[in-house]
Design a protein around this motif. Sequence first.
Motif, mmCIF file in Angstrom:
data_model
loop_
_atom_site.group_PDB
_atom_site.id
_atom_site.type_symbol
_atom_site.label_atom_id
_atom_site.label_comp_id
_atom_site.label_asym_id
_atom_site.label_seq_id
_atom_site.Cartn_x
_atom_site.Cartn_y
_atom_site.Cartn_z
ATOM 1 N N UNK A 55 0.827 -1.206 0.000
ATOM 2 C CA UNK A 55 0.000 0.000 0.000
ATOM 3 C C UNK A 55 0.856 1.249 0.000
ATOM 4 N N UNK A 56 0.369 2.287 -0.666
ATOM 5 C CA UNK A 56 1.107 3.545 -0.683
ATOM 6 C C UNK A 56 0.151 4.654 -1.081
ATOM 7 N N UNK A 57 0.044 5.673 -0.238
ATOM 8 C CA UNK A 57 -0.937 6.733 -0.501
ATOM 9 C C UNK A 57 -0.460 7.714 -1.573
ATOM 10 N N UNK A 58 0.768 8.237 -1.400
ATOM 11 C CA UNK A 58 1.232 9.319 -2.268
ATOM 12 C C UNK A 58 1.423 8.903 -3.711
ATOM 13 N N UNK A 59 2.120 7.785 -3.905
ATOM 14 C CA UNK A 59 2.389 7.257 -5.249
ATOM 15 C C UNK A 59 1.926 5.796 -5.252
ATOM 16 N N UNK A 60 0.818 5.490 -5.939
ATOM 17 C CA UNK A 60 0.293 4.122 -5.897
ATOM 18 C C UNK A 60 1.330 3.076 -6.348
ATOM 19 N N UNK A 61 1.440 1.996 -5.574
ATOM 20 C CA UNK A 61 2.341 0.861 -5.883
ATOM 21 C C UNK A 61 3.769 1.340 -6.132
ATOM 22 N N UNK A 62 4.200 2.369 -5.405
ATOM 23 C CA UNK A 62 5.461 3.032 -5.753
ATOM 24 C C UNK A 62 6.685 2.117 -5.657
ATOM 25 N N UNK A 63 6.656 1.145 -4.736
ATOM 26 C CA UNK A 63 7.855 0.328 -4.537
ATOM 27 C C UNK A 63 8.243 -0.468 -5.780
ATOM 28 N N UNK A 64 7.237 -0.812 -6.604
ATOM 29 C CA UNK A 64 7.558 -1.559 -7.828
ATOM 30 C C UNK A 64 7.188 -0.782 -9.094
ATOM 31 N N UNK A 65 6.793 0.482 -8.927
ATOM 32 C CA UNK A 65 6.552 1.347 -10.093
ATOM 33 C C UNK A 65 7.887 1.577 -10.793
ATOM 34 N N UNK A 66 7.857 1.655 -12.128
ATOM 35 C CA UNK A 66 9.117 1.774 -12.868
ATOM 36 C C UNK A 66 9.627 3.205 -12.882
ATOM 37 N N UNK A 67 10.884 3.345 -12.468
ATOM 38 C CA UNK A 67 11.597 4.626 -12.521
ATOM 39 C C UNK A 67 12.813 4.412 -13.411
ATOM 40 N N UNK A 68 12.856 5.141 -14.513
ATOM 41 C CA UNK A 68 13.990 4.965 -15.434
ATOM 42 C C UNK A 68 14.107 3.545 -15.948
ATOM 43 N N UNK A 69 12.957 2.889 -16.185
ATOM 44 C CA UNK A 69 12.976 1.562 -16.809
ATOM 45 C C UNK A 69 13.162 0.386 -15.876
ATOM 46 N N UNK A 70 13.219 0.630 -14.559
ATOM 47 C CA UNK A 70 13.290 -0.504 -13.630
ATOM 48 C C UNK A 70 12.498 -0.168 -12.371
ATOM 49 N N UNK A 71 12.024 -1.199 -11.654
ATOM 50 C CA UNK A 71 11.215 -0.917 -10.475
ATOM 51 C C UNK A 71 12.011 -0.105 -9.445
#
Length: 242
Positions: A25-41
Amino acid sequence: MHHNHSNITDHASPKILAIIPARGGSKGVPRKNIKELGGKPLLAYTAEAALTSSLITKVILSTEDEEIMQVGKTLGLEVPFQRPDDLAKDQSGSLGVVQHAVQYFEKQGEFFDAVILLQVTSPFRERGFIDQALEKFITSKADALISVLPVPHEYNPHWVFETDQHHNLQIATGEKQIIKRRQDLPKAYFRDGSIYITKTEVIKQGSFFGEKLSFIESNPQKYVNIDTLDDWKKAEEMLKEI
């Protein structure tokens, strides 16, 4: 030689457990822990930093979320357990998460001298920064070490005011006279959330900091703590410069 768990400096290389906490769970950025940043989670940045450390004994991912568990495994992280849901609520503190991991291993007869908590929300640690922090922690004989950044002087606690019960202002430090010159202000720091290292015995006593708290300064150029979508955009901009 008898292995004494209580004194970290007794033997050459203390056993260090790295814990990467990642809730689903994450309020500010949904699913942020595995959201892709620069092409990788997002998780990949912290996983790589931990796995390339030469002083960490074991790196584990602590999560209640099955998808994050799978992503962690593909990144080379050990996922020894699924974290209980009651340790994954919004208000769950990191201390309970770390105590749970320590207890898990001790029940299996595996003991660590210290724990390093690496938050996924601080993706841009400089190469070698984790080992620098661990070296300082070990040589300082401190109970704990945290990564910090300097507080801008206008926010120094000696220049910050709080309201009293009559709604008048008073200096936050309790001093009667304000320090007039910026040069006379003592250095002040804030926790940047990138690294927390604590002796296991101190964690068991219910504290992250213990009595003697050491610190290491992060590079402000590499600093982002991702909590909101604005922070996420900042991280994407920073990636272009790295």
